[in-house]
Design an enzyme around this catalytic site. Structure first.
Site, PDB file in Angstrom:
ATOM      1  N   ASP A   1      -0.292  -3.916   6.014  1.00 22.68           N
ATOM      2  CA  ASP A   1      -0.937  -3.605   7.279  1.00 22.68           C
ATOM      3  C   ASP A   1      -2.423  -3.950   7.184  1.00 22.68           C
ATOM      4  O   ASP A   1      -3.021  -3.794   6.126  1.00 22.68           O
ATOM      5  CB  ASP A   1      -0.813  -2.127   7.585  1.00 22.68           C
ATOM      6  CG  ASP A   1       0.625  -1.640   7.725  1.00 22.68           C
ATOM      7  OD1 ASP A   1       1.552  -2.444   7.518  1.00 22.68           O
ATOM      8  OD2 ASP A   1       0.836  -0.451   7.992  1.00 22.68           O
TER       9      ASP A   1
ATOM     10  N   ASP B   1       5.990   4.245   4.932  1.00 17.57           N
ATOM     11  CA  ASP B   1       6.892   3.269   5.542  1.00 17.57           C
ATOM     12  C   ASP B   1       6.895   1.936   4.790  1.00 17.57           C
ATOM     13  O   ASP B   1       7.599   1.007   5.193  1.00 17.57           O
ATOM     14  CB  ASP B   1       6.557   3.051   7.023  1.00 17.57           C
ATOM     15  CG  ASP B   1       5.120   2.630   7.272  1.00 17.57           C
ATOM     16  OD1 ASP B   1       4.250   2.966   6.457  1.00 17.57           O
ATOM     17  OD2 ASP B   1       4.864   1.971   8.301  1.00 17.57           O
ATOM     18  N   HIS B   2       6.150   1.871   3.693  1.00 14.50           N
ATOM     19  CA  HIS B   2       6.122   0.650   2.892  1.00 14.50           C
ATOM     20  C   HIS B   2       6.626   0.853   1.464  1.00 14.50           C
ATOM     21  O   HIS B   2       6.800  -0.138   0.747  1.00 14.50           O
ATOM     22  CB  HIS B   2       4.709   0.066   2.867  1.00 14.50           C
ATOM     23  CG  HIS B   2       4.277  -0.442   4.198  1.00 14.50           C
ATOM     24  ND1 HIS B   2       4.316  -1.767   4.552  1.00 14.50           N
ATOM     25  CD2 HIS B   2       3.833   0.222   5.299  1.00 14.50           C
ATOM     26  CE1 HIS B   2       3.901  -1.915   5.800  1.00 14.50           C
ATOM     27  NE2 HIS B   2       3.600  -0.714   6.269  1.00 14.50           N
TER      28      HIS B   2
ATOM     29  N   HIS C   1       1.374   3.848   1.993  1.00 14.76           N
ATOM     30  CA  HIS C   1       1.862   4.552   3.169  1.00 14.76           C
ATOM     31  C   HIS C   1       3.385   4.541   3.104  1.00 14.76           C
ATOM     32  O   HIS C   1       3.999   3.527   2.739  1.00 14.76           O
ATOM     33  CB  HIS C   1       1.363   3.909   4.462  1.00 14.76           C
ATOM     34  CG  HIS C   1      -0.032   4.326   4.818  1.00 14.76           C
ATOM     35  ND1 HIS C   1      -0.849   3.601   5.662  1.00 14.76           N
ATOM     36  CD2 HIS C   1      -0.765   5.416   4.443  1.00 14.76           C
ATOM     37  CE1 HIS C   1      -2.017   4.213   5.799  1.00 14.76           C
ATOM     38  NE2 HIS C   1      -1.989   5.310   5.061  1.00 14.76           N
TER      39      HIS C   1
ATOM     40  N   HIS D   1      -7.389  -1.742   5.728  1.00  8.35           N
ATOM     41  CA  HIS D   1      -6.552  -0.717   6.346  1.00  8.35           C
ATOM     42  C   HIS D   1      -7.149   0.648   6.005  1.00  8.35           C
ATOM     43  O   HIS D   1      -8.227   0.733   5.402  1.00  8.35           O
ATOM     44  CB  HIS D   1      -5.111  -0.876   5.830  1.00  8.35           C
ATOM     45  CG  HIS D   1      -4.100  -0.096   6.593  1.00  8.35           C
ATOM     46  ND1 HIS D   1      -4.101   0.007   7.964  1.00  8.35           N
ATOM     47  CD2 HIS D   1      -3.010   0.632   6.172  1.00  8.35           C
ATOM     48  CE1 HIS D   1      -3.077   0.746   8.358  1.00  8.35           C
ATOM     49  NE2 HIS D   1      -2.414   1.143   7.293  1.00  8.35           N
TER      50      HIS D   1
ATOM     51  N   HIS E   1       0.849  -1.193   0.000  1.00  6.47           N
ATOM     52  CA  HIS E   1       0.000   0.000   0.000  1.00  6.47           C
ATOM     53  C   HIS E   1       0.887   1.246   0.000  1.00  6.47           C
ATOM     54  O   HIS E   1       2.113   1.159   0.143  1.00  6.47           O
ATOM     55  CB  HIS E   1      -0.964   0.003   1.189  1.00  6.47           C
ATOM     56  CG  HIS E   1      -0.313   0.084   2.536  1.00  6.47           C
ATOM     57  ND1 HIS E   1       0.533  -0.902   3.016  1.00  6.47           N
ATOM     58  CD2 HIS E   1      -0.385   1.013   3.520  1.00  6.47           C
ATOM     59  CE1 HIS E   1       0.930  -0.590   4.230  1.00  6.47           C
ATOM     60  NE2 HIS E   1       0.405   0.570   4.557  1.00  6.47           N
TER      61      HIS E   1
ATOM     62  N   HIS F   1       6.043  -5.650  12.118  1.00 11.99           N
ATOM     63  CA  HIS F   1       5.424  -4.323  12.037  1.00 11.99           C
ATOM     64  C   HIS F   1       5.102  -3.776  13.432  1.00 11.99           C
ATOM     65  O   HIS F   1       4.050  -3.219  13.678  1.00 11.99           O
ATOM     66  CB  HIS F   1       4.155  -4.353  11.173  1.00 11.99           C
ATOM     67  CG  HIS F   1       3.767  -2.991  10.659  1.00 11.99           C
ATOM     68  ND1 HIS F   1       2.848  -2.194  11.293  1.00 11.99           N
ATOM     69  CD2 HIS F   1       4.180  -2.289   9.576  1.00 11.99           C
ATOM     70  CE1 HIS F   1       2.698  -1.060  10.626  1.00 11.99           C
ATOM     71  NE2 HIS F   1       3.510  -1.099   9.571  1.00 11.99           N
TER      72      HIS F   1
END
Length: 302
Positions: A210, A64-65, A62, A140, A60, A268
């Site tokens: 997530d 941090d990914h 976000h 999410h 996805h 995570h």
């Protein structure tokens, strides 16, 4: 099947922890799953060959990914990569990456293919003669997919003693491994079960990060060998997990238990916790086979 954890902590990178990225090696394929900041540094630290990565799966959008993705793509160019690179991720990832490349006057000397995902049901996104990859729709705050990596059933294993006993010529070996019986010159039919052993059981790996607790994924991951499931919080912060649409260690274990997976890997983690052992302790109350991901950890599944 070998899994290298490059990063497995939530939100921001720190000097001692890295955001999500991992490398799965299965049937001589190397897949990069998510690409948080610092991924290429972690690849170097773990001595993983950049050139073997041809397929990148982004869960996805976000940061941090995937904030490490454009840097990795640019490094591939500096390394004079010639092999095609395929990126699988949510709709919008192509625009984001190409915009950064365009405004930095950068380019790739290799073919860069984007496979943008929009489906809300599981679909096959990659397949070759040995491996198939399916999406796992997660729940999410934005559109998110996990990924299920499955080996295909291989050839049957040749029983060398049997083929020698019946003096079967080598030109028939592949036919036998494909499952065929063999008819001898005198008309005798030798059953394939005599000439071969069952193939090695194919392995499977499910990546789920997530997501909040989401039972609809259970039929997709049912019986898989290894499940990586996010556990951002402990049950004492279940209210925060629900609000941010993440999972607790207990909830991850409940999914593993109901899906009857063989092994659960937790990751995570929120950096609010000083000791990640507490995640394992909480999950083991529900599901016995729990191991903890951590940056630089390598898991080999025979």
């Amino acid at each position: 099947m070998k899994l290298t954890i490059l990063g497995c902590y939530a939100a921001t990178p720190r000097t001692i922890t890295n955001p999500t990225a991992q490398v799965l090696e299965i049937r001589n394929r190397m897949f990069l799953i998510d690409c948080g900041e610092g991924t290429q540094v972690q690849l170097r630290k773990n001595k993983l060959k950049f050139s073997k990565i041809n397929h990148i799966f982004i869960s996805h959008l976000h940061g941090d990914h995937f904030y490490g993705l454009v840097g990795l793509i640019s490094t591939f160019m500096l390394l004079n990569r010639q092999t095609d690179l395929h990126v699988y991720g949510p709709k919008g990832i192509k625009e984001i990456v190409l915009l950064q490349l365009r405004y930095s006057n950068s380019y790739t000397g290799y073919n860069l293919f984007f496979h943008e995902l929009t489906a809300t049901v599981s679909e096959v996104v990659y397949e070759d003669e040995k491996v198939v990859v399916k999406t796992i729709p997660l729940k999410h705050r934005i559109y998110t997919n996990g990924f299920l990596f499955q080996e295909k059933i291989g050839d049957r294993k040749l029983n060398v003693d049997a083929v020698q006993e019946y003096q079967i010529e080598t030109c028939y070996f592949q036919k036998i491994k494909n499952g065929s019986d063999i008819t001898l010159d005198d008309g005798t039919v030798i059953s394939n079960s005599i000439l071969t052993f069952d193939p090695i059981k194919p392995k499977s790996y499910a990546f789920c990060s997530d997501t909040m607790y989401h039972e609809s994924i259970i039929p997709i991951i049912q019986g898989c060998d290894v499940l990586y499931h996010e556990t951002t919080f402990l049950e004492t912060e279940a209210d925060k997990a629900e609000k941010t649409m993440h999972s607790t260690a207990k909830q991850a274990a409940m999914i593993a238990n109901k899906a009857k997976v063989s092994q659960l890997i937790l990751g995570h983690y929120s950096t609010r916790y000083a000791n990640i052992e507490c995640f394992k302790q909480e999950a083991e109350l529900i599901f016995p086979n729990v191991i903890l991901a951590d940056d630089g950890k390598i898991f080999e599944f025979e």
